[in-house]
Design a protein around this motif. Structure first.
Motif, mmCIF file in Angstrom:
data_model
loop_
_atom_site.group_PDB
_atom_site.id
_atom_site.type_symbol
_atom_site.label_atom_id
_atom_site.label_comp_id
_atom_site.label_asym_id
_atom_site.label_seq_id
_atom_site.Cartn_x
_atom_site.Cartn_y
_atom_site.Cartn_z
ATOM 1 N N LYS A 1 -24.284 30.276 25.758
ATOM 2 C CA LYS A 1 -24.048 31.410 26.656
ATOM 3 C C LYS A 1 -22.692 31.305 27.332
ATOM 4 C CE LYS A 1 -25.973 33.958 30.555
ATOM 5 N NZ LYS A 1 -24.765 33.838 31.390
ATOM 6 N N VAL B 1 -28.641 32.238 20.647
ATOM 7 C CA VAL B 1 -27.930 32.011 21.904
ATOM 8 C C VAL B 1 -28.785 31.160 22.826
ATOM 9 C CG1 VAL B 1 -26.802 33.086 23.883
ATOM 10 C CG2 VAL B 1 -26.768 34.232 21.651
ATOM 11 N N ASP C 1 -28.772 28.841 26.617
ATOM 12 C CA ASP C 1 -28.111 28.645 27.909
ATOM 13 C C ASP C 1 -28.286 27.191 28.321
ATOM 14 O OD1 ASP C 1 -26.849 28.895 30.306
ATOM 15 O OD2 ASP C 1 -28.385 30.158 31.253
ATOM 16 N N GLY D 1 -21.017 39.417 27.522
ATOM 17 C CA GLY D 1 -22.290 39.296 28.211
ATOM 18 C C GLY D 1 -23.086 40.588 28.254
#
Length: 219
Positions: free
Chosen positions: A87, A142, A144, A96
């Protein structure tokens, strides 16, 4: 530290889809030579070691173009079942605002560590330069979490580009029409990434064990 990644939606985002993927091999018939793709031969030789510091056990880390951004610190990992973008990398790319396709299957990494993806995004990825440059739309999972790398190219991307990686030669070679494209790894960058990973893991180990040594193995 990411050692080997499995899971994700690459082979299906449900138990039924993954079982169907596995059963395909049961019905597979060996192809005859005439039916095989006529790809150019990809090989590695002594000339590919020019400029490489040997002996070494460095990871293969390259710079590639993702959605018109030159992204450094891309780890080539043929042990990963998914392609990964972090991220933080997408944030730097100012992407984003994109909506992720939901992914219900978590990622499993070494030592049974589980990561829940934010989702999946499809972006153009380019390998090579000039006439030996090829671009394909690649699905990235993706996540984080912190990493020394900006992204990971796993088996799905290597398959799509018909690419072969050699960490020993610090090269990634892939088909471009009837020719072969080449991307070179960056040993200095790979070693910096390794140092950062080990330092972070050692810090976590001290925090979790109140001073005991945390043993970390790097691919």
């Amino acid at each position: 530290m990411i050692h080997m990644i499995s899971g994700g939606a690459t082979d299906g985002d449900s138990g039924r889809a993954r079982k169907a993927h596995g059963r395909r091999l049961e019905n597979f018939e060996i192809s005859r030579g005439a039916d095989l793709p006529q790809d150019p031969v990809i090989s590695f030789g002594p000339e590919d070691l020019r400029g490489i510091v040997t002996p070494h056990n460095d990871a293969l880390v390259v710079t590639s173009t993702i959605a018109n951004y030159d992204v450094a610190r891309i780890f080539i990992d043929n042990g990963s079942s998914v392609n990964v973008l972090f991220k933080s990398t997408l944030d730097q790319m100012k992407m984003g605002g994109f909506e992720f396709e939901p992914v219900s299957t978590p990622l499993y990494v070494f030592a049974e560590h589980v990561i829940l993806p934010l989702g999946q995004i499809v972006l153009p990825l380019s390998l090579g330069t000039d006439s030996r440059r090829v671009t394909k739309m690649i699905a990235f999972t993706v996540v984080d979490t912190s990493s020394a790398y900006n992204g990971i190219l796993g088996r799905p991307a290597l398959k799509d580009f018909r690419a072969v990686a050699s960490s020993y030669h610090q090269k990634l070679k892939f088909t471009v029409g009837k020719g072969v494209g080449v991307m070179c790894g960056y040993q200095k960058v790979a070693r910096r990434c390794y140092e950062r990973i080990v330092e972070e893991e050692e810090t976590r180990g001290h925090e979790h064990s109140h001073g005991s040594l945390s043993l970390v193995l790097q691919l």
